[in-house]
Design a protein around this motif. Structure first.
Motif, PDB file in Angstrom:
ATOM      1  N   LEU A  64     -14.599  28.560   0.233  1.00 24.92           N
ATOM      2  CA  LEU A  64     -16.048  28.456   0.030  1.00 24.92           C
ATOM      3  C   LEU A  64     -16.700  27.493   1.009  1.00 24.92           C
ATOM      4  O   LEU A  64     -17.898  27.633   1.301  1.00 24.92           O
ATOM      5  N   THR A  65     -15.944  26.528   1.497  1.00 23.49           N
ATOM      6  CA  THR A  65     -16.522  25.573   2.446  1.00 23.49           C
ATOM      7  C   THR A  65     -16.304  25.986   3.896  1.00 23.49           C
ATOM      8  O   THR A  65     -17.043  25.548   4.781  1.00 23.49           O
ATOM      9  N   THR A  66     -15.290  26.827   4.156  1.00 25.25           N
ATOM     10  CA  THR A  66     -14.987  27.232   5.527  1.00 25.25           C
ATOM     11  C   THR A  66     -15.927  28.327   6.014  1.00 25.25           C
ATOM     12  O   THR A  66     -16.389  28.301   7.164  1.00 25.25           O
ATOM     13  N   VAL A  67     -16.190  29.316   5.181  1.00 24.09           N
ATOM     14  CA  VAL A  67     -17.048  30.449   5.567  1.00 24.09           C
ATOM     15  C   VAL A  67     -18.189  30.573   4.573  1.00 24.09           C
ATOM     16  O   VAL A  67     -18.040  30.223   3.393  1.00 24.09           O
ATOM     17  N   PRO A  68     -19.350  31.072   5.010  1.00 24.58           N
ATOM     18  CA  PRO A  68     -20.474  31.303   4.086  1.00 24.58           C
ATOM     19  C   PRO A  68     -20.221  32.539   3.232  1.00 24.58           C
ATOM     20  O   PRO A  68     -20.741  33.638   3.507  1.00 24.58           O
ATOM     21  N   GLY A  70     -21.199  33.425   0.306  1.00 23.73           N
ATOM     22  CA  GLY A  70     -22.347  34.035  -0.349  1.00 23.73           C
ATOM     23  C   GLY A  70     -23.074  35.023   0.543  1.00 23.73           C
ATOM     24  O   GLY A  70     -23.372  36.154   0.125  1.00 23.73           O
ATOM     25  N   ARG A  71     -23.339  34.645   1.801  1.00 19.96           N
ATOM     26  CA  ARG A  71     -24.049  35.538   2.707  1.00 19.96           C
ATOM     27  C   ARG A  71     -23.210  36.764   3.049  1.00 19.96           C
ATOM     28  O   ARG A  71     -23.697  37.898   3.050  1.00 19.96           O
ATOM     29  N   TYR A  72     -21.918  36.546   3.349  1.00 18.62           N
ATOM     30  CA  TYR A  72     -21.044  37.678   3.655  1.00 18.62           C
ATOM     31  C   TYR A  72     -20.946  38.627   2.462  1.00 18.62           C
ATOM     32  O   TYR A  72     -20.966  39.852   2.617  1.00 18.62           O
ATOM     33  N   ASP A 221     -23.305  36.671  12.639  1.00 21.70           N
ATOM     34  CA  ASP A 221     -22.865  36.365  11.288  1.00 21.70           C
ATOM     35  C   ASP A 221     -23.870  36.808  10.230  1.00 21.70           C
ATOM     36  O   ASP A 221     -23.504  36.982   9.060  1.00 21.70           O
ATOM     37  N   GLU A 222     -25.110  37.011  10.599  1.00 20.89           N
ATOM     38  CA  GLU A 222     -26.129  37.404   9.629  1.00 20.89           C
ATOM     39  C   GLU A 222     -25.866  38.793   9.055  1.00 20.89           C
ATOM     40  O   GLU A 222     -26.315  39.093   7.940  1.00 20.89           O
TER      41      GLU A 222
END
Length: 275
Positions: A64-68, A70-72, A221-222
């Motif tokens: 949860l801290t390495t990659v976003p 929620g957005r993915y 990444d968006e």
């Protein structure tokens, strides 16, 4: 008495087979979940040991801290849901035309649909990519959805399901003044709820887990999806951190499991009601 014993033995045999099949299906997921609750030294020391010495949630915190996440996750859910709904919306009129309308070339059109089922998506990748690039849609959300809006499998399933619907229902609706769209989406669609639920489930699971198409169509990444983020977890660092990778896969699989549970309940309820 002998007959009752034979029925009891057959029931036990069926139960045993079902338990074995369930264990084969659930075993890998259970192992993945247990591995995500271990530490990396513990995994390297005894990778096949079934239970962790102590439940550790550090892998989930690291994911949860390495990659976003929620957005993915939102991008993956939005794309998979949009594709599934678009496929259902287009498969209904296409299947209706092939099943209930009489026109020249209907058999050839149905044969073309069957032929599309035999063509892998990778075969059409280059022309579709070129077309989207010329339209300026590369690295956009539309590029994740539009190429899969039409489903040959969905058209086939809807067509086969509509063959069992009496023509008298359609004729009665026409006599009442219902338009073709009203017949398709207002009358026939509720009757095909089990088929449409199965189509939604198949489409969602496939496109939610798709790795190839989002990889080649996105660089920002968006608009990238969660399977790409989980794959990146494996590449970070000098070695594979299996507990982090497994934690990412557990998070990735949760929406699919939840959707399957809900869709399965609706399908079974509809089938039972018909029987």
């Amino acid at each position: 008495m002998i007959g009752e014993r034979g029925q009891g033995a057959a029931h036990l045999a069926r139960t045993a087979v079902l338990v074995i099949v369930a264990a084969l299906w659930l075993g890998p997921y259970a192992w993945m979940t247990v591995t995500s609750l271990k530490t990396l030294p513990e995994i390297l020391r005894a990778p096949a040991y079934p239970l962790p010495q102590a439940v550790q949630l550090g892998a989930y915190r690291e994911v949860l801290t390495t990659v976003p996440v929620g957005r993915y996750l939102l991008t993956s859910l939005a794309a998979a849901i949009a594709i599934a709904l678009l496929q259902i919306a287009l498969a209904l009129p296409a299947g209706y035309a092939l099943a209930k309308l009489r026109f020249a070339g209907r058999g050839a059109a149905f044969g073309l649909v069957l032929a599309c089922l035999l063509i892998p998506a990778q075969v059409t990748f280059v022309p579709v990519f070129t077309l989207l690039g010329a339209a300026g849609l590369v690295n956009t959300f539309a590029a994740l959805v539009l190429p899969f809006g039409v489903s040959a499998l969905g058209t086939f399933l809807v067509r086969q399901a509509l063959l069992s619907v009496p023509d008298e229902i359609i004729e009665a609706a026409r006599m009442d003044g219902a338009s073709e769209l009203r017949i398709i989406y207002g009358i026939l669609a509720p009757m095909l709820r089990p088929t449409l639920a199965a189509l939604f489930l198949f489409s969602f699971v496939f496109h939610y887990n798709d790795y190839f198409w989002p990889l080649v169509m996105t660089t920002d990444d968006e608009v990238r999806t969660l399977p790409l983020a989980v794959a990146l977890l494996r590449e970070q660092g000098t070695g594979v951190r299996w507990h982090v990778v497994m934690a990412g896969n557990v998070i990735l699989s949760l929406p699919v499991l939840a959707l399957f549970a809900v869709a399965q309940r609706h399908i079974l309820r509809a089938v039972t009601a018909r029987v």
